[in-house]
Enzyme design. Sequence first.
Site, PDB file in Angstrom:
ATOM      1  N   LYS A 261      18.593  -5.613   3.786  1.00 40.37           N
ATOM      2  CA  LYS A 261      18.508  -4.405   2.958  1.00 40.37           C
ATOM      3  C   LYS A 261      17.642  -3.358   3.663  1.00 40.37           C
ATOM      4  O   LYS A 261      16.719  -3.710   4.404  1.00 40.37           O
ATOM      5  CB  LYS A 261      17.986  -4.755   1.551  1.00 40.37           C
ATOM      6  CG  LYS A 261      16.519  -4.564   1.334  1.00 40.37           C
ATOM      7  CD  LYS A 261      16.111  -4.617  -0.131  1.00 40.37           C
ATOM      8  CE  LYS A 261      14.592  -4.401  -0.155  1.00 40.37           C
ATOM      9  NZ  LYS A 261      13.973  -4.135  -1.387  1.00 40.37           N
TER      10      LYS A 261
ATOM     11  N   LYS B  44       7.689 -12.270   1.096  1.00 35.48           N
ATOM     12  CA  LYS B  44       6.462 -11.528   1.394  1.00 35.48           C
ATOM     13  C   LYS B  44       5.360 -12.446   1.888  1.00 35.48           C
ATOM     14  O   LYS B  44       4.537 -12.039   2.709  1.00 35.48           O
ATOM     15  CB  LYS B  44       5.997 -10.709   0.185  1.00 35.48           C
ATOM     16  CG  LYS B  44       6.887  -9.509  -0.079  1.00 35.48           C
ATOM     17  CD  LYS B  44       6.216  -8.432  -0.898  1.00 35.48           C
ATOM     18  CE  LYS B  44       7.141  -7.212  -1.008  1.00 35.48           C
ATOM     19  NZ  LYS B  44       6.655  -6.213  -1.944  1.00 35.48           N
TER      20      LYS B  44
ATOM     21  N   LYS C 234      11.467   0.117   2.979  1.00 36.38           N
ATOM     22  CA  LYS C 234      10.385   1.023   3.366  1.00 36.38           C
ATOM     23  C   LYS C 234       9.555   0.442   4.481  1.00 36.38           C
ATOM     24  O   LYS C 234       8.948   1.152   5.251  1.00 36.38           O
ATOM     25  CB  LYS C 234       9.375   1.148   2.228  1.00 36.38           C
ATOM     26  CG  LYS C 234       9.770   1.733   0.977  1.00 36.38           C
ATOM     27  CD  LYS C 234       8.496   1.816   0.124  1.00 36.38           C
ATOM     28  CE  LYS C 234       8.854   2.033  -1.308  1.00 36.38           C
ATOM     29  NZ  LYS C 234       8.354   0.967  -2.174  1.00 36.38           N
TER      30      LYS C 234
HETATM   31  P1  ATP Z   1       9.264  -2.896   0.280  1.00 36.64           P
HETATM   32  O1  ATP Z   1      10.246  -2.867   1.388  1.00 36.64           O
HETATM   33  O2  ATP Z   1       7.935  -2.272   0.589  1.00 36.64           O
HETATM   34  O3  ATP Z   1       9.140  -4.229  -0.410  1.00 36.64           O
HETATM   35  P2  ATP Z   1      11.263  -1.526  -1.257  1.00 36.64           P
HETATM   36  O4  ATP Z   1      11.834  -0.569  -0.283  1.00 36.64           O
HETATM   37  O5  ATP Z   1      12.058  -2.699  -1.650  1.00 36.64           O
HETATM   38  O6  ATP Z   1       9.788  -1.932  -0.849  1.00 36.64           O
HETATM   39  P3  ATP Z   1      10.380  -1.040  -3.956  1.00 36.64           P
HETATM   40  O7  ATP Z   1       9.287  -0.127  -4.352  1.00 36.64           O
HETATM   41  O8  ATP Z   1      10.078  -2.487  -3.990  1.00 36.64           O
HETATM   42  O9  ATP Z   1      10.932  -0.661  -2.527  1.00 36.64           O
HETATM   43  O10 ATP Z   1      11.678  -0.751  -4.808  1.00 36.64           O
HETATM   44  C1  ATP Z   1      11.908   0.399  -5.542  1.00 36.64           C
HETATM   45  C2  ATP Z   1      13.310   0.426  -6.080  1.00 36.64           C
HETATM   46  O11 ATP Z   1      14.234   0.718  -5.044  1.00 36.64           O
HETATM   47  C3  ATP Z   1      13.791  -0.883  -6.715  1.00 36.64           C
HETATM   48  O12 ATP Z   1      14.555  -0.583  -7.871  1.00 36.64           O
HETATM   49  C4  ATP Z   1      14.664  -1.470  -5.663  1.00 36.64           C
HETATM   50  O13 ATP Z   1      15.636  -2.325  -6.211  1.00 36.64           O
HETATM   51  C5  ATP Z   1      15.287  -0.222  -5.045  1.00 36.64           C
HETATM   52  N1  ATP Z   1      15.704  -0.450  -3.667  1.00 36.64           N
HETATM   53  C6  ATP Z   1      14.889  -0.753  -2.639  1.00 36.64           C
HETATM   54  N2  ATP Z   1      15.586  -0.867  -1.487  1.00 36.64           N
HETATM   55  C7  ATP Z   1      16.885  -0.634  -1.820  1.00 36.64           C
HETATM   56  C8  ATP Z   1      18.104  -0.610  -1.058  1.00 36.64           C
HETATM   57  N3  ATP Z   1      18.119  -0.839   0.246  1.00 36.64           N
HETATM   58  N4  ATP Z   1      19.259  -0.309  -1.692  1.00 36.64           N
HETATM   59  C9  ATP Z   1      19.248  -0.056  -3.016  1.00 36.64           C
HETATM   60  N5  ATP Z   1      18.141  -0.075  -3.785  1.00 36.64           N
HETATM   61  C10 ATP Z   1      16.965  -0.359  -3.208  1.00 36.64           C
END
Ligand code: ATP
Length: 330
Positions: free
Chosen positions: A195, A113, A198
């Site tokens: 991965k 980040k 969002k």
């Molecule tokens: P950002 O991309 O903004 O950092 P993020 O998509 O990783 O955010 P978070 O709010 O940080 O979302 O994560 C929420 C939950 O979703 C966490 O438990 C994280 O492990 C899970 N998660 C996020 N992306 C994935 C993915 N691609 N596959 C499985 N689990 C995920």
Amino acid sequence: MEKKVVYSAVQPSGNLTIGNYIGAIRSWVKLQNDYDCFFAIADMHAITVRQEPAELRRRTLDLAALYVACGIDPEKCALYVQSHVSAHAELCWVLNTLTYVGEASRMTQFKDKSARHADNVNMGLMDYPVLMAADVLLYQTDLVPVGADQKQHLELSRDLAIRFNNRYGETFRVPEPLIERGGAKIASLQDPFKKMSKSDENPNASVFLSDDRDAILRKFKRAVTDSGDAIVASEEKPGITNLLGIYCAFKGCTMSEAEASFAGMGYGDFKLAVGETVADALAPIQAEQKRLLSEKKYLAELLAAGSERAFRAARKTLSKVYRKVGFYRE
Ligand code: ATP
Ligand code: LTN
């Protein structure tokens, strides 16, 4: 016997993807009958990267409605907004005094980040995993269901719990991560080595829970595949493997069952079938979320009840912590 405690949260930092759904929220629903569950909307974590205030406020309510639409029962769980319970910030402060700058700066997510938001490498970004430790430790949590990417943060929560207990005497339960097999990591549709996130800037990389049927089908149609034409899961076929994984996660079948049902099919038809499966599964959730968002009073009441419940549990731990570290009280 007392139920074990489960704690998890998602940040209202953008539209949720099917990765968040499969890796996090959906797995929570299965836990709520057997555990004492706390599910938060981590707005304090979200502001570690810049947020538009009005958007953050809207997304917080959207996420509350989504939790319920996905099947989280607010009668069974404490569903609340992190900033409504001030004990999170208070415990975070104490835990900061036990966290080494070195260990915080070595966290993978902090490094990622910091690189992505080079103009805003703020203290909160580095403190993110300490606040997360405070979230979890406040509720004497046993299990934390998260996606695989959060494992390192959970490791720090465990270290901090043990460190505090060693220095001040037994106070915190040491939490365990609960990472679902298979569904733990959904990859980007544009790069199967990344991965799904969002905050990906490529709009075709992520399928959002708010996408309509057309958008979902279009994104799957454009998903990258691999050379060859067999629909099988293997290391040489990361794109196809990811799509099969998504299909299984939504259909509730095994990889070999999925492979068998697509045997002989071309990539185009396969991608359409995966897209349709996802769109069919999301449609009822989207409808329910929309309905709930029109009942603002109900949502406000359930969040108030959730934070009341969370506050009561958190206050117990925080008082104990304040006593142990030697803060004067009458
Ligand atoms: P950002 O991309 O903004 O950092 P993020 O998509 O990783 O955010 P978070 O709010 O940080 O979302 O994560 C929420 C939950 O979703 C966490 O438990 C994280 O492990 C899970 N998660 C996020 N992306 C994935 C993915 N691609 N596959 C499985 N689990 C995920
Ligand atoms: N950082 C987490 C969200 C989160 C969380 C938590 C998860 C904030 N506090 C406590 C589990 C337990 C993420 O999933 N990205």
